[in-house]
Motif scaffolding. Structure first.
Motif, PDB file in Angstrom:
ATOM      1  N   MET A 210       0.779  -1.253  -0.013  1.00  0.00           N
ATOM      2  CA  MET A 210      -0.148   0.059   0.007  1.00  0.00           C
ATOM      3  C   MET A 210       0.781   1.144  -0.011  1.00  0.00           C
ATOM      4  N   ALA A 211       0.436   2.056  -0.707  1.00  0.00           N
ATOM      5  CA  ALA A 211       1.324   3.397  -0.964  1.00  0.00           C
ATOM      6  C   ALA A 211       1.231   4.437   0.507  1.00  0.00           C
ATOM      7  N   GLN A 212       2.389   4.878   0.756  1.00  0.00           N
ATOM      8  CA  GLN A 212       2.393   5.695   1.805  1.00  0.00           C
ATOM      9  C   GLN A 212       1.450   7.118   1.402  1.00  0.00           C
ATOM     10  N   TYR A 213       0.881   7.787   2.563  1.00  0.00           N
ATOM     11  CA  TYR A 213       0.013   8.701   2.416  1.00  0.00           C
ATOM     12  C   TYR A 213       0.367  10.054   2.996  1.00  0.00           C
ATOM     13  N   ILE A 214       0.750  11.131   2.295  1.00  0.00           N
ATOM     14  CA  ILE A 214       1.190  12.352   2.913  1.00  0.00           C
ATOM     15  C   ILE A 214      -0.080  13.419   2.562  1.00  0.00           C
ATOM     16  N   THR A 215      -0.303  14.176   3.831  1.00  0.00           N
ATOM     17  CA  THR A 215      -1.092  15.170   3.743  1.00  0.00           C
ATOM     18  C   THR A 215      -0.536  16.466   4.160  1.00  0.00           C
ATOM     19  N   SER A 216       0.528  16.691   4.781  1.00  0.00           N
ATOM     20  CA  SER A 216       1.019  17.974   5.228  1.00  0.00           C
ATOM     21  C   SER A 216       2.023  18.376   4.286  1.00  0.00           C
ATOM     22  N   THR A 217       1.860  19.873   4.084  1.00  0.00           N
ATOM     23  CA  THR A 217       2.816  20.369   3.495  1.00  0.00           C
ATOM     24  C   THR A 217       4.159  20.519   4.190  1.00  0.00           C
ATOM     25  N   GLN A 218       3.979  20.482   5.463  1.00  0.00           N
ATOM     26  CA  GLN A 218       4.896  20.529   6.199  1.00  0.00           C
ATOM     27  C   GLN A 218       6.030  19.115   6.591  1.00  0.00           C
ATOM     28  N   ASN A 219       5.516  18.228   5.708  1.00  0.00           N
ATOM     29  CA  ASN A 219       6.177  16.977   5.821  1.00  0.00           C
ATOM     30  C   ASN A 219       7.659  17.101   5.254  1.00  0.00           C
ATOM     31  N   SER A 220       8.667  16.388   5.785  1.00  0.00           N
ATOM     32  CA  SER A 220      10.086  16.768   5.630  1.00  0.00           C
ATOM     33  C   SER A 220      10.390  16.430   4.205  1.00  0.00           C
ATOM     34  N   LEU A 221       9.726  15.399   3.682  1.00  0.00           N
ATOM     35  CA  LEU A 221      10.023  14.873   2.074  1.00  0.00           C
ATOM     36  C   LEU A 221       9.290  15.794   1.132  1.00  0.00           C
ATOM     37  N   ILE A 222       8.130  16.354   1.724  1.00  0.00           N
ATOM     38  CA  ILE A 222       7.535  17.443   0.641  1.00  0.00           C
ATOM     39  C   ILE A 222       8.299  18.912   0.812  1.00  0.00           C
ATOM     40  N   LYS A 223       8.915  18.937   1.824  1.00  0.00           N
ATOM     41  CA  LYS A 223       9.718  20.361   1.680  1.00  0.00           C
ATOM     42  C   LYS A 223      10.947  20.255   0.979  1.00  0.00           C
ATOM     43  N   GLN A 224      11.337  19.043   0.979  1.00  0.00           N
ATOM     44  CA  GLN A 224      12.549  18.737   0.161  1.00  0.00           C
ATOM     45  C   GLN A 224      12.331  18.793  -1.319  1.00  0.00           C
ATOM     46  N   LEU A 225      11.116  18.360  -1.603  1.00  0.00           N
ATOM     47  CA  LEU A 225      10.675  18.093  -3.175  1.00  0.00           C
ATOM     48  C   LEU A 225      10.348  19.504  -3.409  1.00  0.00           C
ATOM     49  N   VAL A 226       9.759  20.761  -2.580  1.00  0.00           N
ATOM     50  CA  VAL A 226       9.565  21.958  -2.970  1.00  0.00           C
ATOM     51  C   VAL A 226      10.920  22.720  -3.460  1.00  0.00           C
ATOM     52  N   GLN A 227      11.814  22.354  -2.535  1.00  0.00           N
ATOM     53  CA  GLN A 227      13.399  22.891  -2.892  1.00  0.00           C
ATOM     54  C   GLN A 227      13.900  22.178  -4.415  1.00  0.00           C
ATOM     55  N   LEU A 228      13.376  20.933  -4.652  1.00  0.00           N
ATOM     56  CA  LEU A 228      13.780  20.700  -5.979  1.00  0.00           C
ATOM     57  C   LEU A 228      13.079  21.378  -7.080  1.00  0.00           C
ATOM     58  N   LYS A 229      11.810  21.623  -6.809  1.00  0.00           N
ATOM     59  CA  LYS A 229      11.088  22.184  -7.733  1.00  0.00           C
ATOM     60  C   LYS A 229      11.509  23.791  -7.971  1.00  0.00           C
ATOM     61  N   GLU A 230      12.105  24.476  -6.765  1.00  0.00           N
ATOM     62  CA  GLU A 230      12.162  26.026  -6.973  1.00  0.00           C
ATOM     63  C   GLU A 230      14.004  26.256  -7.079  1.00  0.00           C
ATOM     64  N   LYS A 231      14.617  25.366  -6.923  1.00  0.00           N
ATOM     65  CA  LYS A 231      16.158  25.809  -6.551  1.00  0.00           C
ATOM     66  C   LYS A 231      17.040  24.940  -7.485  1.00  0.00           C
ATOM     67  N   SER A 232      17.856  25.495  -8.387  1.00  0.00           N
ATOM     68  CA  SER A 232      18.621  24.608  -9.171  1.00  0.00           C
ATOM     69  C   SER A 232      19.498  24.061  -8.406  1.00  0.00           C
ATOM     70  N   ARG A 233      20.068  24.741  -7.196  1.00  0.00           N
ATOM     71  CA  ARG A 233      21.124  24.143  -6.498  1.00  0.00           C
ATOM     72  C   ARG A 233      20.842  23.172  -5.622  1.00  0.00           C
ATOM     73  N   SER A 234      19.378  22.944  -5.308  1.00  0.00           N
ATOM     74  CA  SER A 234      18.997  21.735  -4.691  1.00  0.00           C
ATOM     75  C   SER A 234      19.182  20.527  -5.712  1.00  0.00           C
ATOM     76  N   ARG A 235      18.691  20.790  -7.015  1.00  0.00           N
ATOM     77  CA  ARG A 235      18.720  19.654  -7.966  1.00  0.00           C
ATOM     78  C   ARG A 235      20.169  19.119  -8.070  1.00  0.00           C
ATOM     79  N   ARG A 236      20.950  20.354  -8.435  1.00  0.00           N
ATOM     80  CA  ARG A 236      22.488  19.834  -8.704  1.00  0.00           C
ATOM     81  C   ARG A 236      22.920  19.087  -7.364  1.00  0.00           C
ATOM     82  N   ASN A 237      22.545  19.636  -6.279  1.00  0.00           N
ATOM     83  CA  ASN A 237      23.305  19.038  -5.033  1.00  0.00           C
ATOM     84  C   ASN A 237      22.662  17.464  -4.620  1.00  0.00           C
ATOM     85  N   SER A 238      21.619  17.280  -4.882  1.00  0.00           N
ATOM     86  CA  SER A 238      20.900  15.925  -4.676  1.00  0.00           C
ATOM     87  C   SER A 238      20.992  15.086  -5.728  1.00  0.00           C
TER      88      SER A 238
END
Length: 268
Positions: free
Chosen positions: A1-29
């Motif tokens: 069963m898939a994991q379910y995330i509801t909060s924008t404050q979830n640590s993974l979601i925060k990381q993904l927002v950085q991937l969306k918005e920051k070239s540096r995050s994409r490059r470093n990760s």
């Protein structure tokens, strides 16, 4: 069963927002976000590794995604997300309810594999607008060029706006980036003729033989190509203008030049 995330404050979601918005995050990760079913399919066709897929169940079901990815050797993690989380991560107004986290590929010149002795290569120097880069990639895909090389890039190729404007063609083209100097050296080492789209010392584009190994080089509409390119050009070429301006959109110009080369090659 898939994991379910509801909060924008979830640590993974925060990381993904950085991937969306920051070239540096994409490059470093070494990761980036893909949005949309077609784009994900093209990434898989281009042998990109998907680490996880996030989906909004009210738009697309986990079963539908499982069917899409069933043939993948390394199965990505499936994560169901809430509407609020999806809206935080999505960057398109029209929505398909699915995003993926993918591993980026090294885009160095030494990774290019030229399958023919007479390759057709598109080079763009310092394109600034993601929309223009996306349009160039769509043109390159349509013409099935052997490679697209970006000289002195102003942004990383996994910028969400490039993925969006290229309609996923960033995954279907063989792409490399590098400095103008390194790219010129690469082309010369591989005996590839350099045709620069330029106003100076130019001949009409349709007078040249493009059946040999060639690179068509385009610059920005504002400044054109640097002297480094013009000084190393096999021949500068120009598209004759019949109106009041002396240039056109870079992707339009590239399309005209590339498809003249394809015409001469009988679209092979």
């Amino acid at each position: 069963m898939a994991q379910y995330i509801t909060s924008t404050q979830n640590s993974l979601i925060k990381q993904l927002v950085q991937l969306k918005e920051k070239s540096r995050s994409r490059r470093n990760s070494g990761q980036f976000l893909i949005e949309g079913q077609r784009e994900i399919e093209l990434a898989l066709k281009g042998n990109y590794v998907l680490e996880s897929i996030l989906f909004l169940d009210k738009i697309i079901s986990g079963d539908s995604i499982n069917k899409q990815i069933k043939a993948i050797e390394n199965q990505p993690e499936l994560i169901s997300i809430s509407q609020e989380v999806y809206q935080k991560l999505a960057y398109r107004k029209t929505t398909e309810g699915v995003l993926a986290v993918a591993k980026s590929k090294p885009l160095s010149l030494n990774k290019l594999h030229l399958k023919t002795k007479t390759p057709l290569i598109l080079v763009a120097e310092a394109p600034e607008k993601p929309g223009n880069i996306g349009a160039l990639l769509r043109t390159a895909d349509a013409a099935n060029v052997d490679a697209v090389i970006i000289a002195n890039p102003k942004t990383d190729m996994y910028n969400p706006n490039i993925i969006r404007s290229s309609v996923g063609c960033v995954f279907t083209n063989q792409i490399a980036t590098g400095s103008t100097e390194d790219i010129i050296n690469f082309l010369k080492e591989n005996n590839i003729n350099i045709y620069c789209a330029a106003l100076q010392a130019s001949v009409d584009y349709h007078t040249q033989d493009y059946t040999r190994a060639i690179a068509i080089v385009v610059g920005t509409e504002a400044t054109g190509l640097s002297d480094e390119w013009l000084n190393n050009s096999t021949q500068n070429i120009i598209i004759p203008m019949q109106g009041d301006i002396d240039s056109m959109n870079v992707s339009v110009a590239a399309g005209i030049l590339i498809f003249e080369a394809k015409r001469q090659r009988q679209f092979n």
